[in-house]
Design a protein around this motif. Structure first.
Motif, PDB file in Angstrom:
ATOM      1  N   VAL A 152      61.635  56.441  -5.314  1.00 46.93           N
ATOM      2  CA  VAL A 152      61.445  55.415  -6.358  1.00 46.93           C
ATOM      3  C   VAL A 152      61.254  54.018  -5.772  1.00 46.93           C
ATOM      4  N   ALA A 153      61.499  53.860  -4.488  1.00 51.84           N
ATOM      5  CA  ALA A 153      61.375  52.551  -3.835  1.00 51.84           C
ATOM      6  C   ALA A 153      59.902  52.150  -3.757  1.00 51.84           C
ATOM      7  N   PRO A 154      59.629  50.854  -3.758  1.00 47.20           N
ATOM      8  CA  PRO A 154      58.236  50.401  -3.612  1.00 47.20           C
ATOM      9  C   PRO A 154      57.572  50.939  -2.339  1.00 47.20           C
ATOM     10  N   ASP A 155      58.337  51.060  -1.249  1.00 49.20           N
ATOM     11  CA  ASP A 155      57.845  51.642  -0.001  1.00 49.20           C
ATOM     12  C   ASP A 155      58.904  52.644   0.468  1.00 49.20           C
ATOM     13  N   PRO A 156      58.787  53.908   0.058  1.00 43.76           N
ATOM     14  CA  PRO A 156      59.816  54.905   0.385  1.00 43.76           C
ATOM     15  C   PRO A 156      60.105  55.042   1.877  1.00 43.76           C
ATOM     16  N   ASP A 157      59.088  54.995   2.722  1.00 46.55           N
ATOM     17  CA  ASP A 157      59.320  55.140   4.165  1.00 46.55           C
ATOM     18  C   ASP A 157      60.135  53.981   4.712  1.00 46.55           C
ATOM     19  N   ALA A 158      59.783  52.767   4.322  1.00 45.28           N
ATOM     20  CA  ALA A 158      60.537  51.585   4.768  1.00 45.28           C
ATOM     21  C   ALA A 158      61.960  51.624   4.213  1.00 45.28           C
ATOM     22  N   CYS A 159      62.104  52.056   2.979  1.00 46.27           N
ATOM     23  CA  CYS A 159      63.431  52.164   2.363  1.00 46.27           C
ATOM     24  C   CYS A 159      64.302  53.123   3.170  1.00 46.27           C
ATOM     25  N   ARG A 160      63.773  54.306   3.461  1.00 46.23           N
ATOM     26  CA  ARG A 160      64.523  55.302   4.229  1.00 46.23           C
ATOM     27  C   ARG A 160      64.892  54.766   5.612  1.00 46.23           C
ATOM     28  N   TRP A 161      63.940  54.130   6.281  1.00 45.84           N
ATOM     29  CA  TRP A 161      64.172  53.604   7.623  1.00 45.84           C
ATOM     30  C   TRP A 161      65.301  52.579   7.617  1.00 45.84           C
ATOM     31  N   GLU A 162      65.259  51.631   6.693  1.00 42.82           N
ATOM     32  CA  GLU A 162      66.298  50.599   6.619  1.00 42.82           C
ATOM     33  C   GLU A 162      67.634  51.172   6.152  1.00 42.82           C
ATOM     34  N   TRP A 163      67.579  52.060   5.194  1.00 39.00           N
ATOM     35  CA  TRP A 163      68.792  52.666   4.629  1.00 39.00           C
ATOM     36  C   TRP A 163      69.565  53.428   5.698  1.00 39.00           C
ATOM     37  N   GLU A 164      68.854  54.177   6.528  1.00 37.74           N
ATOM     38  CA  GLU A 164      69.497  54.965   7.575  1.00 37.74           C
ATOM     39  C   GLU A 164      70.133  54.082   8.645  1.00 37.74           C
ATOM     40  N   ARG A 165      69.682  52.840   8.754  1.00 35.57           N
ATOM     41  CA  ARG A 165      70.209  51.930   9.774  1.00 35.57           C
ATOM     42  C   ARG A 165      71.143  50.868   9.207  1.00 35.57           C
ATOM     43  N   ASN A 166      71.270  50.802   7.903  1.00 43.73           N
ATOM     44  CA  ASN A 166      72.116  49.800   7.261  1.00 43.73           C
ATOM     45  C   ASN A 166      73.588  50.119   7.542  1.00 43.73           C
ATOM     46  N   PRO A 167      74.320  49.198   8.162  1.00 44.40           N
ATOM     47  CA  PRO A 167      75.725  49.481   8.479  1.00 44.40           C
ATOM     48  C   PRO A 167      76.599  49.666   7.231  1.00 44.40           C
ATOM     49  N   LEU A 168      76.174  49.127   6.102  1.00 44.27           N
ATOM     50  CA  LEU A 168      76.932  49.318   4.865  1.00 44.27           C
ATOM     51  C   LEU A 168      76.623  50.663   4.207  1.00 44.27           C
ATOM     52  N   GLY A 169      75.528  51.295   4.612  1.00 43.37           N
ATOM     53  CA  GLY A 169      75.171  52.598   4.067  1.00 43.37           C
ATOM     54  C   GLY A 169      74.677  52.558   2.637  1.00 43.37           C
ATOM     55  N   VAL A 170      74.157  51.400   2.188  1.00 43.78           N
ATOM     56  CA  VAL A 170      73.664  51.283   0.816  1.00 43.78           C
ATOM     57  C   VAL A 170      72.274  50.660   0.812  1.00 43.78           C
ATOM     58  N   THR A 171      71.583  50.848  -0.293  1.00 39.95           N
ATOM     59  CA  THR A 171      70.304  50.188  -0.532  1.00 39.95           C
ATOM     60  C   THR A 171      70.197  49.877  -2.014  1.00 39.95           C
ATOM     61  N   LEU A 172      69.287  48.994  -2.359  1.00 38.79           N
ATOM     62  CA  LEU A 172      68.982  48.722  -3.763  1.00 38.79           C
ATOM     63  C   LEU A 172      67.775  49.558  -4.157  1.00 38.79           C
ATOM     64  N   LEU A 173      67.893  50.281  -5.265  1.00 37.37           N
ATOM     65  CA  LEU A 173      66.782  51.085  -5.761  1.00 37.37           C
ATOM     66  C   LEU A 173      66.530  50.756  -7.229  1.00 37.37           C
ATOM     67  N   PRO A 174      65.265  50.810  -7.643  1.00 38.17           N
ATOM     68  CA  PRO A 174      64.948  50.518  -9.041  1.00 38.17           C
ATOM     69  C   PRO A 174      65.308  51.698  -9.947  1.00 38.17           C
ATOM     70  N   ALA A 175      65.980  51.374 -11.031  1.00 41.09           N
ATOM     71  CA  ALA A 175      66.229  52.389 -12.066  1.00 41.09           C
ATOM     72  C   ALA A 175      64.985  52.461 -12.950  1.00 41.09           C
ATOM     73  N   GLY A 176      64.913  53.467 -13.785  1.00 37.95           N
ATOM     74  CA  GLY A 176      63.838  53.564 -14.754  1.00 37.95           C
ATOM     75  C   GLY A 176      62.619  54.334 -14.306  1.00 37.95           C
ATOM     76  N   LYS A 177      62.601  54.802 -13.062  1.00 38.33           N
ATOM     77  CA  LYS A 177      61.452  55.584 -12.584  1.00 38.33           C
ATOM     78  C   LYS A 177      61.779  57.074 -12.613  1.00 38.33           C
ATOM     79  N   ALA A 178      62.701  57.516 -11.764  1.00 36.73           N
ATOM     80  CA  ALA A 178      63.106  58.924 -11.728  1.00 36.73           C
ATOM     81  C   ALA A 178      64.386  59.146 -12.499  1.00 36.73           C
ATOM     82  N   TRP A 179      65.108  58.048 -12.798  1.00 33.39           N
ATOM     83  CA  TRP A 179      66.389  58.146 -13.488  1.00 33.39           C
ATOM     84  C   TRP A 179      66.798  56.770 -14.016  1.00 33.39           C
TER      85      TRP A 179
END
Length: 151
Positions: A14-41
């Motif tokens: 659902v992210a504007p750039d899923p690959d970039a989202c995954r890449w940053e999310w996997e490296r984020n020390p907090l283990g979280v990301t912001l995702l838009p609601a209203g697309k898949a859920w």
């Protein structure tokens, strides 16, 4: 970890750039990301006092409910529901996140800070139906009322 990877792909889709989202999310020390609601859920956010009992009811009647989030201290519980639900929900005390909103989402299968999965996504896209969630909320509220007023 295959299930977690599938869940990550499903969430990141659902992210504007899923690959970039995954890449940053996997490296984020907090283990979280912001995702838009209203697309898949969408997300229905219940106060903690009602959220956990509602999840208890759902787990008694379903093999596996859709994904469920909780914040630290269980002050709020978020149930992932089909997109469009938030726009039509009329429940007192229930917050919604739908189209045009973003939510903090922890990486599945990995400990995160203030937000965690009570029921992690499995990648299949399974969501909790709003009618079933509403019935579970009513049963949970009735059970809470009975416990408070045993007369």
């Amino acid at each position: 970890m295959t299930g977690a990877k599938t869940a990550v792909d499903w969430l990141a889709s659902v992210a504007p750039d899923p690959d970039a989202c995954r890449w940053e999310w996997e490296r984020n020390p907090l283990g979280v990301t912001l995702l838009p609601a209203g697309k898949a859920w969408d997300v229905l956010i219940l106060p903690g006092r009602l959220g956990r009992p509602t999840l208890d009811v759902l787990t008694r009647i379903l093999d596996r409910p859709g994904p469920v989030l909780a914040d630290s201290g269980d002050a709020r519980t978020g149930f992932l529901v089909p997109p469009g639900t938030a726009a039509h929900w009329l429940g007192t005390g229930i917050r919604t996140a739908g189209a045009g909103t973003w939510i903090v989402v922890p990486y599945p299968g990995r400990p995160a800070g203030k937000v965690r999965w009570l029921v992690p996504p499995d990648g299949s896209g399974t969501l909790t139906g709003p009618a079933l969630l509403e019935l579970a909320m009513h049963e949970a509220a009735a059970n809470l009322a009975t416990k408070e007023d045993p007369a």
